[in-house]
Scaffold this motif. Sequence first.
Motif, PDB file in Angstrom:
ATOM      1  N   VAL A 128       8.300  14.986   7.583  1.00  0.00           N
ATOM      2  CA  VAL A 128       7.688  15.087   8.888  1.00  0.00           C
ATOM      3  C   VAL A 128       8.469  14.741   9.696  1.00  0.00           C
ATOM      4  N   GLY A 129       8.238  15.086  11.142  1.00  0.00           N
ATOM      5  CA  GLY A 129       9.000  14.707  11.847  1.00  0.00           C
ATOM      6  C   GLY A 129       7.729  13.543  12.897  1.00  0.00           C
ATOM      7  N   LEU A 130       8.595  12.609  13.787  1.00  0.00           N
ATOM      8  CA  LEU A 130       8.313  11.430  13.866  1.00  0.00           C
ATOM      9  C   LEU A 130       8.238  10.769  15.181  1.00  0.00           C
ATOM     10  N   GLY A 131       7.963  10.587  16.201  1.00  0.00           N
ATOM     11  CA  GLY A 131       7.882   9.861  17.538  1.00  0.00           C
ATOM     12  C   GLY A 131       8.165   8.629  17.837  1.00  0.00           C
ATOM     13  N   LEU A 132       9.298   8.337  18.963  1.00  0.00           N
ATOM     14  CA  LEU A 132       9.551   7.112  18.871  1.00  0.00           C
ATOM     15  C   LEU A 132      10.288   6.249  20.573  1.00  0.00           C
ATOM     16  N   LEU A 212      -0.283  10.547  37.406  1.00  0.00           N
ATOM     17  CA  LEU A 212      -0.719  10.516  36.300  1.00  0.00           C
ATOM     18  C   LEU A 212      -1.737  10.139  35.978  1.00  0.00           C
ATOM     19  N   VAL A 213      -3.138   9.707  35.628  1.00  0.00           N
ATOM     20  CA  VAL A 213      -3.846   8.331  35.062  1.00  0.00           C
ATOM     21  C   VAL A 213      -3.300   8.218  33.878  1.00  0.00           C
ATOM     22  N   LEU A 214      -3.704   8.885  32.934  1.00  0.00           N
ATOM     23  CA  LEU A 214      -3.074   8.869  31.741  1.00  0.00           C
ATOM     24  C   LEU A 214      -2.159   9.538  30.658  1.00  0.00           C
ATOM     25  N   SER A 215      -1.810   9.153  29.989  1.00  0.00           N
ATOM     26  CA  SER A 215      -1.244   9.955  28.963  1.00  0.00           C
ATOM     27  C   SER A 215      -1.550  10.063  27.712  1.00  0.00           C
ATOM     28  N   ILE A 216      -1.253  11.063  26.808  1.00  0.00           N
ATOM     29  CA  ILE A 216      -1.540  11.061  25.315  1.00  0.00           C
ATOM     30  C   ILE A 216      -0.554  12.077  24.920  1.00  0.00           C
ATOM     31  N   ILE A 217       0.243  11.036  24.162  1.00  0.00           N
ATOM     32  CA  ILE A 217       1.644  11.646  23.935  1.00  0.00           C
ATOM     33  C   ILE A 217       0.915  11.701  21.817  1.00  0.00           C
ATOM     34  N   CYS A 218       1.350  13.243  21.361  1.00  0.00           N
ATOM     35  CA  CYS A 218       0.896  13.606  19.919  1.00  0.00           C
ATOM     36  C   CYS A 218       1.876  14.241  19.470  1.00  0.00           C
ATOM     37  N   ASN A 219       1.880  13.260  17.534  1.00  0.00           N
ATOM     38  CA  ASN A 219       2.932  14.260  17.381  1.00  0.00           C
ATOM     39  C   ASN A 219       2.323  15.236  16.166  1.00  0.00           C
ATOM     40  N   THR A 220       1.068  15.030  16.617  1.00  0.00           N
ATOM     41  CA  THR A 220       0.430  15.786  15.394  1.00  0.00           C
ATOM     42  C   THR A 220      -0.715  16.627  15.902  1.00  0.00           C
ATOM     43  N   THR A 241       6.989  20.379  15.262  1.00  0.00           N
ATOM     44  CA  THR A 241       8.116  20.005  15.966  1.00  0.00           C
ATOM     45  C   THR A 241       7.845  18.829  16.958  1.00  0.00           C
ATOM     46  N   GLY A 242       8.404  19.580  18.441  1.00  0.00           N
ATOM     47  CA  GLY A 242       8.216  18.252  18.920  1.00  0.00           C
ATOM     48  C   GLY A 242       7.182  17.547  19.234  1.00  0.00           C
ATOM     49  N   LEU A 243       7.046  16.332  20.548  1.00  0.00           N
ATOM     50  CA  LEU A 243       6.305  15.702  20.552  1.00  0.00           C
ATOM     51  C   LEU A 243       4.754  16.505  21.881  1.00  0.00           C
ATOM     52  N   ASP A 244       3.575  16.747  21.917  1.00  0.00           N
ATOM     53  CA  ASP A 244       2.861  17.324  23.260  1.00  0.00           C
ATOM     54  C   ASP A 244       2.252  16.390  23.938  1.00  0.00           C
ATOM     55  N   VAL A 245       2.225  16.322  24.780  1.00  0.00           N
ATOM     56  CA  VAL A 245       1.646  15.168  25.855  1.00  0.00           C
ATOM     57  C   VAL A 245       0.660  16.713  26.988  1.00  0.00           C
ATOM     58  N   LEU A 246      -0.802  15.200  26.719  1.00  0.00           N
ATOM     59  CA  LEU A 246      -1.859  15.195  27.745  1.00  0.00           C
ATOM     60  C   LEU A 246      -1.894  14.527  28.519  1.00  0.00           C
ATOM     61  N   ALA A 247      -1.373  15.171  29.769  1.00  0.00           N
ATOM     62  CA  ALA A 247      -2.022  13.768  30.370  1.00  0.00           C
ATOM     63  C   ALA A 247      -3.449  14.499  31.801  1.00  0.00           C
ATOM     64  N   VAL A 309       8.299   3.644  29.493  1.00  0.00           N
ATOM     65  CA  VAL A 309       9.083   4.359  27.972  1.00  0.00           C
ATOM     66  C   VAL A 309       9.288   4.673  28.176  1.00  0.00           C
ATOM     67  N   THR A 310      10.597   5.282  27.369  1.00  0.00           N
ATOM     68  CA  THR A 310      11.424   6.541  27.352  1.00  0.00           C
ATOM     69  C   THR A 310      10.947   7.754  25.927  1.00  0.00           C
ATOM     70  N   PHE A 311      10.074   8.394  25.376  1.00  0.00           N
ATOM     71  CA  PHE A 311       9.708   9.516  24.031  1.00  0.00           C
ATOM     72  C   PHE A 311      11.033  10.438  23.482  1.00  0.00           C
ATOM     73  N   THR A 312      11.224   9.991  22.255  1.00  0.00           N
ATOM     74  CA  THR A 312      12.142  11.395  21.595  1.00  0.00           C
ATOM     75  C   THR A 312      11.523  11.519  20.358  1.00  0.00           C
ATOM     76  N   GLY A 313      11.099  12.686  20.155  1.00  0.00           N
ATOM     77  CA  GLY A 313      10.458  13.747  19.214  1.00  0.00           C
ATOM     78  C   GLY A 313      11.804  13.665  17.888  1.00  0.00           C
ATOM     79  N   VAL A 314      12.174  13.362  16.892  1.00  0.00           N
ATOM     80  CA  VAL A 314      12.503  13.118  15.901  1.00  0.00           C
ATOM     81  C   VAL A 314      12.113  14.359  14.967  1.00  0.00           C
ATOM     82  N   ARG A 315      12.525  15.087  14.825  1.00  0.00           N
ATOM     83  CA  ARG A 315      11.997  16.562  13.753  1.00  0.00           C
ATOM     84  C   ARG A 315      12.979  15.300  12.412  1.00  0.00           C
ATOM     85  N   ARG A 316      12.068  15.663  11.293  1.00  0.00           N
ATOM     86  CA  ARG A 316      12.697  15.710   9.697  1.00  0.00           C
ATOM     87  C   ARG A 316      13.465  14.762   9.599  1.00  0.00           C
ATOM     88  N   ALA A 317      12.537  13.422  10.325  1.00  0.00           N
ATOM     89  CA  ALA A 317      12.287  12.344   9.661  1.00  0.00           C
ATOM     90  C   ALA A 317      12.111  11.745   8.403  1.00  0.00           C
TER      91      ALA A 317
END
Length: 322
Positions: A128-132, A212-220, A241-247, A309-317
């Motif tokens: 699985v991929g993970l977020g960093l 943006l008032v809020l930001s949600i980062i989803c890895n799944t 896949t990489g990361l998704d964002v809902l803001a 904060v800097t976010f990175t989506g790391v595939r196959r972690a």
Amino acid sequence: MRALLVVNPAATTTSARTRDVLIHALASEMKLEAVTTEYRGHARDLGRQAAESEDIELVVALGGDGTVNEVVNGLLHHGPDPERLPRLAVVPGGSTNVFARALGLPNDAVEATGAILDALREERERTVGLGLAAGTPGTEDEGVPSRWFTFNAGLGFDAGVVGRVEQQRERGKRSTHALYLRQVVRQFLDEPHRRRGTITLERAGEEPVTDLVLSIICNTAPWTFLGNRPVYASPKASFDTGLDVLALSRVSTASVARYATQLLTSSPERGPRGKHVVSLHDLSGFTLHSKVPLPLQMDGDHLGLRTSVTFTGVRRALRVIV
């Protein structure tokens, strides 16, 4: 197979007797060392020791999403290396267990243990991929250590809710969905930036998204669960896949009611939508800056205030047993 079982004794949905039964079931199939966590961060330390050992092939985390997050951060202390690192198995013992359920495991600890044993016999696993997340270089947060997350993170409103829930739990309140909903209302009433947000999202090659008032980062997907109901903030999010964002760029009384209804009725095909909704899919990296310090959460754990904060989506972690 030599395996390490990391047991959180404070797991809210398993009794000591149930944990003993699970340990015996796992020990019947492998050479098992069971260790009970004794302090915050202990599961991370155990995960790191397993990653640095030469003979542990599997780490089993028995607890909630916080325990899983600590184990994962220990396993990946030196970075992802799925072919070398021990595999991870999760036995859900918390109140929500988003990561385990997103992997398709039963939410019951006994049933999940049976499913894991079946998967081991049949050699079923996935990578699985993970977020960093890390403090952004060149900002006051650049010294903040990086941290992995398995299913979601958030800067702003939702992290504030998580912080409020943790405060209530420290006062002896049980972690229930009603408790979360009450804190959502209180966070909204106290939110000073709900009409004009302070967050800017920046990514390479694209115009910044501001205010943006809020930001949600989803890895799944789903983002979380309310009881047995999955809630989809970013329905396309995936471990593959990489990361998704809902803001959201505005949070008024009417819009909160609308977006809350959309979340409660969300599905794998449809999530929140509207004029003030920003929805981004499969991002490899991006940065969130805020004009004022805002709360940050990862995998439901409040991590204090951050401005960048800097976010990175790391595939196959990481390899996991499914």
